[in-house]
Enzyme design. Sequence first.
Site, short mmCIF file in Angstrom:
data_model
loop_
_atom_site.label_atom_id
_atom_site.label_comp_id
_atom_site.label_asym_id
_atom_site.label_seq_id
_atom_site.Cartn_x
_atom_site.Cartn_y
_atom_site.Cartn_z
N CYS A 96 -24.92 -19.81 -36.96
CA CYS A 96 -24.52 -21.04 -36.29
C CYS A 96 -25.68 -22.04 -36.16
O CYS A 96 -26.11 -22.58 -37.16
CB CYS A 96 -23.90 -20.70 -34.93
SG CYS A 96 -22.81 -21.98 -34.26
N ARG A 129 -13.76 -29.42 -32.28
CA ARG A 129 -14.48 -28.16 -32.25
C ARG A 129 -13.72 -27.07 -33.00
O ARG A 129 -12.51 -26.90 -32.82
CB ARG A 129 -14.73 -27.71 -30.81
CG ARG A 129 -15.43 -26.34 -30.69
CD ARG A 129 -15.88 -26.06 -29.28
NE ARG A 129 -16.98 -26.93 -28.90
CZ ARG A 129 -18.26 -26.69 -29.18
NH1 ARG A 129 -18.60 -25.59 -29.85
NH2 ARG A 129 -19.20 -27.53 -28.81
N HIS A 225 -20.01 -15.48 -35.06
CA HIS A 225 -20.56 -14.75 -33.92
C HIS A 225 -19.82 -13.43 -33.82
O HIS A 225 -18.95 -13.12 -34.63
CB HIS A 225 -20.37 -15.55 -32.63
CG HIS A 225 -21.07 -16.88 -32.63
ND1 HIS A 225 -22.44 -16.99 -32.59
CD2 HIS A 225 -20.58 -18.15 -32.65
CE1 HIS A 225 -22.77 -18.27 -32.58
NE2 HIS A 225 -21.66 -19.00 -32.63
#
Length: 268
Positions: A96, A129, A225
Site C-alpha cells: 500500500c 476509496r 493487507h
Amino acid sequence: MAKPTRTLTIGLILPDILGTYGDDGNALVLRQRARMRGIRAEVRKVTLTDEIPADCDIYTLGGGEDSAQVIAAARLAASPGLQAAAADGTPIFAVCAGMQILGHSFFAHGTEAQGISLIDATTQPLSKRAIGEIASKPSRVGITAELTEPLTGFENHMGATTLGPDAQPLATVTRGTGNGASAAVRNNGASEGGERGAEGATNSATSGTRIEGVVQGSVIATYMHGPALARNPQLADLLLAKAMGCTIEDLEPLELPTIDRLRMERLN
C-alpha cells in the site's frame, strides 16, 4: 535443502510510521515460516532514527497515512540502504503506502509528493476509496514466476497506481479494485497503456483488465493487507526462497490446515 548456517535477517522498515494496518505481521510470518523449517531467522526493526541497512536478506514495508508516507519517502531518500539492497537483488516486499513511496510520485493531502523511484510507477488519487476483499490471479512475471496460487487480501486505499514500461503487474484482479487502473495485459504480463483517465489511471479500450501490484527486479509490491503474507503462504515462501537462493520446491513443505481453511474462506 541444506539450511543456511547464518541467521536470516528480515528488515522491517519504518514500522513506527508505516505500521497503520498491521502489515508488520508480514515480517513475523516470514520469521515463523523460516523457523518452522529449522532455519534461524530474526526481524530487524529499522525505525525513523536509524540508518536503513543494506545487508538484510529480505525487506518489508507496510501501509500508513499521508503524513507518514511523506516522512518515510524522505527518510528512504536520505538513507538509501533499501536502494542498494534492490541493486543487489535482495527481495523487497512493500504494501500500500509502502508501494506508493517506492514509485516516482504519489499524492498526500492533495499535493504531489516524490517517491524514491525504485519502481516505475506513479500514483494519483482515486475519486472513491477502494475498500474490501480483493482476489487476483498472479501474473507470474519476473521474480514471481513460481507463483501458482490465487492471491487474496484486504484493500483500503485511495490510490490509482499506473505502471511504466519497466514495471509489470503482480496479478490480474478477479475481485476488488487493485491498482485502480484498467490495463490490457500483454502475453508477458506487462501492462499495456491506453488513454489516461481524469484520475490518472491507465484505461484500455481493449480488454479492460484490472491489475494489482507491481513486480520490478527484486521488488514485489501490492495493495493487499491482511497481513498479505499470512493470507498468501506461497508468496511468503517465494520471498524466503529468493532470500536463500533456492526455489519454493526446495523448501520443506509446511502442513498448516488452519491457514488452508482461512484461505478458502477468504477466496470464497
